[in-house]
Design an enzyme around this catalytic site. Sequence first.
Site, PDB file in Angstrom:
ATOM      1  N   GLU A 340       0.840  -1.199   0.000  1.00  0.00           N
ATOM      2  CA  GLU A 340       0.000   0.000   0.000  1.00  0.00           C
ATOM      3  C   GLU A 340       0.874   1.248   0.000  1.00  0.00           C
ATOM      4  O   GLU A 340       1.754   1.398   0.856  1.00  0.00           O
ATOM      5  CB  GLU A 340      -0.893   0.044   1.241  1.00  0.00           C
ATOM      6  CG  GLU A 340      -2.002  -0.979   1.273  1.00  0.00           C
ATOM      7  CD  GLU A 340      -2.875  -0.871   2.508  1.00  0.00           C
ATOM      8  OE1 GLU A 340      -3.999  -1.378   2.472  1.00  0.00           O
ATOM      9  OE2 GLU A 340      -2.423  -0.288   3.513  1.00  0.00           O
ATOM     10  N   CYS A 341       0.647   2.140  -0.949  1.00  0.00           N
ATOM     11  CA  CYS A 341       1.225   3.478  -0.995  1.00  0.00           C
ATOM     12  C   CYS A 341       2.757   3.458  -0.881  1.00  0.00           C
ATOM     13  O   CYS A 341       3.434   3.262  -1.881  1.00  0.00           O
ATOM     14  CB  CYS A 341       0.598   4.368   0.068  1.00  0.00           C
ATOM     15  SG  CYS A 341       0.788   6.135  -0.285  1.00  0.00           S
ATOM     16  N   GLY A 342       3.327   3.624   0.311  1.00  0.00           N
ATOM     17  CA  GLY A 342       4.771   3.545   0.444  1.00  0.00           C
ATOM     18  C   GLY A 342       5.305   2.207  -0.028  1.00  0.00           C
ATOM     19  O   GLY A 342       6.375   2.128  -0.641  1.00  0.00           O
ATOM     20  N   LEU A 344       3.916   0.376  -2.375  1.00  0.00           N
ATOM     21  CA  LEU A 344       3.858   0.479  -3.840  1.00  0.00           C
ATOM     22  C   LEU A 344       5.112   1.157  -4.379  1.00  0.00           C
ATOM     23  O   LEU A 344       5.726   0.689  -5.356  1.00  0.00           O
ATOM     24  CB  LEU A 344       2.598   1.262  -4.229  1.00  0.00           C
ATOM     25  CG  LEU A 344       2.523   1.879  -5.619  1.00  0.00           C
ATOM     26  CD1 LEU A 344       2.483   0.796  -6.692  1.00  0.00           C
ATOM     27  CD2 LEU A 344       1.300   2.788  -5.749  1.00  0.00           C
ATOM     28  N   SER A 441      -1.126  -0.789  -4.452  1.00  0.00           N
ATOM     29  CA  SER A 441      -2.075   0.299  -4.700  1.00  0.00           C
ATOM     30  C   SER A 441      -1.750   1.532  -3.880  1.00  0.00           C
ATOM     31  O   SER A 441      -1.028   1.473  -2.882  1.00  0.00           O
ATOM     32  CB  SER A 441      -3.491  -0.169  -4.366  1.00  0.00           C
ATOM     33  OG  SER A 441      -3.644  -0.313  -2.965  1.00  0.00           O
TER      34      SER A 441
END
Length: 471
Positions: A340-342, A344, A441
């Site tokens: 997730e985010c970081g 990704l 994501s």
Amino acid sequence: MNIPRVVIAGDRSSAGKTTVCIGLLGALRERGLEVQGFKVGLDYIDPGFHTLVSGRPSRNLDGFLMSPEVVKEIFIRGSKGADIAVIEGVRGLYEGLNYSDDVGSTAQIAKILHCPVILVIDAGSITRSVAALVNGYKSFNPEVQISGVILNNIGSERHGEKAQKAVEKYCGVKVIGKIPRKSDLKISMRHLGLITATECKKSGGGFNSVLDKIKNSVHENVDIKAFLDVANSAHALKAPVSRIFHAKIGRSEEAKVRIAVAFDEAFNFYYQDTLDLLALDGAELVYFSPMNDKKFPDGVDAVYIGGGFPELYGDELSSNTQMLDAVKDFYDQYKVIYAECGGLMYLMDQLEYQSNCFEMCGVIKGSVRFGEKRVVNYVEGEFQKDCILGKRGEWFKGHEFHHSKILLEDPANTDFAYKILRGKGITDGLDGIILKNCLASFAHLHAASYAGFAENFVTSARISRIKNFKT
């Protein structure tokens, strides 16, 4: 359930409620109380400080993501064994998703939990006007029980006395604290909020000194007895039927899986209830540091790389080539990776930040760049393809917050799991890159909101283990 409880709300963002909340947690714990922290909204950083100070994992309560019954379930389960619960609000008391209702607001959570509210007001440049503010907050929604006021950023004893007398004369609400203006009580700020508790712990004695000053300031300037009286005024809360926290009956040891969770200064954005639900569904969680470890813990079936600030630790992450290779090898073996985010960003070829370019894992072809624009949204989405977390047609709520942009090498031929119905996603309203058994994501999911999260993640890890064993 009749646990004493209080919501600490602000009249606006940056009113000082996080500092007040941290100080209260420390002061109450010093009195020998077992204190449970909660945070309204989707926030990783404030709960990290709650956890650090209280010694108990802080938990999030969100009226947009969660039904009222789930909010109560998380609150009651999280408060088990505690003497008192302190719930830190988000932004101003009534700020939420819409202008026309209280969904997603601190006020909504206070109403769901029948919880008295202590309003923290930045009184730095006002005295009598504080009374107008308090009366406005009281009358705006009479269902919200404002039971006390703490005045923050008080410049002098006379300033505090005038503001207190005005509130108590015109509002009928007791001022239980007047906290002086002190620059040494502030925790460092950063582009997405406060610096994380994990990083602060690494800084050692300097940060511990700040925490002690915050605790002592609250102890000296807040009437703790009056605060406890407010907490004890909360009415009993009827426990709901359990909806999400169910241990799986008859789970065999063979059915359990081992999930490695990235946790260090660069990656530490996880919801405690998500981790708990993974464990209830049969996951043994083991932790590793992408910055410092050279390999995963033994016997890992899946990897979970949450959010954080990898851009600030680009040198350390890129120089740890053994871990970069371990992640890429794990992916190449068709094993399960969720990011997730970081996380990704860490899976990309490169991460570009402040004129520096850092080599990352190379799982996803392309790069990450940072800009001035900040994306902060609640997210609603639908699975448009099957993946490790769900099936096509399933629906979820979550959130996204970042300054970064993903530049894919071949976006036209990239598979995306999510169609974003509310929010931005990675590109063109799409999010959740699918590659082999990897899903990455911008959207952050909470397992108490998207009920399929834990079961699908654990099942995917189990299936992957069986396939790898056979081969």
